[in-house]
Design an enzyme around this catalytic site. Structure first.
Site, PDB file in Angstrom:
ATOM      1  N   SER A 184       0.851  -1.190   0.000  1.00 44.68           N
ATOM      2  CA  SER A 184       0.000   0.000   0.000  1.00 44.68           C
ATOM      3  C   SER A 184       0.887   1.241   0.000  1.00 44.68           C
ATOM      4  O   SER A 184       1.709   1.398  -0.896  1.00 44.68           O
ATOM      5  CB  SER A 184      -0.946  -0.030   1.211  1.00 44.68           C
ATOM      6  OG  SER A 184      -1.857   1.049   1.172  1.00 44.68           O
ATOM      7  N   THR A 185       0.766   2.100   0.986  1.00 47.42           N
ATOM      8  CA  THR A 185       1.494   3.369   1.014  1.00 47.42           C
ATOM      9  C   THR A 185       3.001   3.159   0.858  1.00 47.42           C
ATOM     10  O   THR A 185       3.612   2.417   1.611  1.00 47.42           O
ATOM     11  CB  THR A 185       1.220   4.116   2.327  1.00 47.42           C
ATOM     12  OG1 THR A 185      -0.184   4.179   2.543  1.00 47.42           O
ATOM     13  CG2 THR A 185       1.792   5.518   2.287  1.00 47.42           C
ATOM     14  N   HIS A 211      -2.662  -1.213  -3.301  1.00 44.86           N
ATOM     15  CA  HIS A 211      -3.806  -0.333  -3.072  1.00 44.86           C
ATOM     16  C   HIS A 211      -3.655   0.885  -3.968  1.00 44.86           C
ATOM     17  O   HIS A 211      -2.851   1.778  -3.697  1.00 44.86           O
ATOM     18  CB  HIS A 211      -3.877   0.091  -1.602  1.00 44.86           C
ATOM     19  CG  HIS A 211      -4.135  -1.050  -0.671  1.00 44.86           C
ATOM     20  ND1 HIS A 211      -3.933  -0.958   0.684  1.00 44.86           N
ATOM     21  CD2 HIS A 211      -4.597  -2.305  -0.893  1.00 44.86           C
ATOM     22  CE1 HIS A 211      -4.257  -2.103   1.257  1.00 44.86           C
ATOM     23  NE2 HIS A 211      -4.654  -2.942   0.312  1.00 44.86           N
ATOM     24  N   MET A 305      -0.099   1.104   5.068  1.00 43.26           N
ATOM     25  CA  MET A 305      -0.829   1.338   6.308  1.00 43.26           C
ATOM     26  C   MET A 305      -1.997   0.351   6.401  1.00 43.26           C
ATOM     27  O   MET A 305      -2.502  -0.141   5.398  1.00 43.26           O
ATOM     28  CB  MET A 305      -1.335   2.769   6.387  1.00 43.26           C
ATOM     29  CG  MET A 305      -2.306   3.180   5.304  1.00 43.26           C
ATOM     30  SD  MET A 305      -2.736   4.938   5.432  1.00 43.26           S
ATOM     31  CE  MET A 305      -3.888   5.105   4.069  1.00 43.26           C
ATOM     32  N   ASP A 308      -4.413  -4.955   6.047  1.00 43.32           N
ATOM     33  CA  ASP A 308      -4.705  -5.815   4.910  1.00 43.32           C
ATOM     34  C   ASP A 308      -3.511  -6.727   4.628  1.00 43.32           C
ATOM     35  O   ASP A 308      -2.369  -6.278   4.612  1.00 43.32           O
ATOM     36  CB  ASP A 308      -5.017  -4.963   3.677  1.00 43.32           C
ATOM     37  CG  ASP A 308      -5.578  -5.783   2.528  1.00 43.32           C
ATOM     38  OD1 ASP A 308      -6.204  -6.830   2.798  1.00 43.32           O
ATOM     39  OD2 ASP A 308      -5.408  -5.376   1.372  1.00 43.32           O
TER      40      ASP A 308
END
Length: 368
Positions: A184-185, A211, A305, A308
């Site tokens: 993600s991030t 993401h 973050m 998941d």
């Protein structure tokens, strides 16, 4: 928490600057300055030394890419790009990530104020996460990074691991391995780095869940395809892949492993409810892979973050697969890897520079 986070908001639209600033302020973030163009953004960062900058992509005088590059050179500060939902902006946004931006958030279309209001919690959350990233130090592994657990830096090159006719003491790849990557991030650059380090001889089937919103995953897949030895494309409903190929989960679609036979897997895309507040979700793909694939399986969780992927890692481990997580020192945001490690189902924690080797170690066997 947002308390104490200081931000600069850069956008050439007075309306958007006001909307973004109001949302951040309502979320507890102190907006210390607003900028109408990239040049003003650079000056504001140097003067106020904020924790984070929200940066529009297209601005007069100096655009967001140039401003990001200047900020990283003169006063390194975490930058979150705010990008319009267009193909052109997707290309520019990835270029900004190459220049040092941590992540991006897509501007809403239509009734902007109403859409921004709906997305305000997400915007505040990602701004806070990006603000916590340390861009002043090199986020890479190497011999002295991380805890060294399972480090494979001295494990030999890919050419030492050829399968046919391997002599005693050498290693050979297992047949039909599959790798599932979740991030993600801060993840796009990390995913690209991992994929660049994987030799085509390993014959992996690769599923990537980043993401990322619709409209950006296709460009992301193209970048990986260009930069790695693997043939990588954006997933479509019913897409099939074999060894040496990869799929990137399409934005706003869960990617499910539908079936697996003779070394080839088929995926299904769904718009089922978000899982862990995201779609695509890492857990969805990892769970289905663990349930469906009966050949060697590796699960990898990179920076991001939230939680998941934690349950997906658990499922892969329960199914007999190998599991790897990025270490805290090289993660932009140590959320997803931390949650995965906390399950007790991660076999190896590695700095980003060692992860490709770690994957190779997980799919090789010693020849005696």
């Amino acid at each position: 928490m947002a308390d104490g986070v200081r931000a600069v908001v850069a956008d050439d639209s007075h309306f958007m600057r006001s909307v973004i600033s109001d949302i951040l302020s309502d979320g507890g973030i102190d907006v210390v300055a607003q900028a109408r163009d990239g040049e003003e953004a650079v000056s504001a960062v140097i003067e106020h030394k904020p924790d984070v900058v929200t940066m529009d992509v297209e601005m007069p005088v100096m655009n967001g890419i140039e401003a990001t590059e200047r900020i990283m050179a003169e006063c390194p500060t975490p930058v979150l790009m705010l990008s319009a939902h267009t193909d052109e902006n997707a290309d520019v946004t990835f270029e900004a990530l190459d220049k040092g931006a941590v992540d991006f958030f897509t501007k809403p279309g239509g009734e902007v104020s109403m859409e921004m209001s709906r997305l305000k919690d997400q915007l505040v959350e990602i701004v806070v996460s990006v603000a916590a990233v340390d861009v002043g130090t090199t986020k890479s592994g190497g011999a002295n990074s991380g805890d060294g657990t399972g480090s494979t830096a001295a494990g030999g090159s890919a050419t030492d691991r050829t399968g046919a006719g391997a002599a005693a003491g050498q290693t050979t790849y297992v047949a039909n391995p599959t790798l599932v990557i979740g991030s993600s991030t801060g993840g796009p650059k990390m995913v690209e780095q991992v994929m660049e380090g994987l030799p085509i001889e390993a014959d992996l089937r690769v599923l990537i869940i980043q993401h990322m919103p619709e409209g950006f995953t296709g460009r992301f897949a193209e970048r990986i395809n260009t930069r790695s030895e693997y043939e990588v494309r954006e997933a479509t409903d019913g897409a099939r892949i074999g060894g040496g190929e990869g799929l990137v989960a399409a934005g706003d679609r869960h990617m499910v492993v539908k079936n697996y036979r003779n070394g080839r897997l088929r995926t299904k895309l769904t718009q089922d409810e978000p899982v862990n507040s995201v779609r695509p979700a890492v857990d969805v793909t990892m769970r289905s892979a663990a349930e469906t694939i009966d050949d060697p399986l590796v699960g990898l969780i990179l920076t991001g973050m939230g939680e998941d992927g934690a349950d997906g890692i658990r499922r892969i481990k329960q199914a007999g697969g190998e599991t790897i997580a990025q270490d805290e020192a090289t993660s932009a945001v140590y959320g997803m890897p931390k949650r995965a490690v906390e399950t007790g189902c991660v076999d190896t924690v590695l700095p980003i520079d060692d992860i490709a080797d770690g994957i190779i170690d997980a799919i090789t066997t010693e020849v005696t």
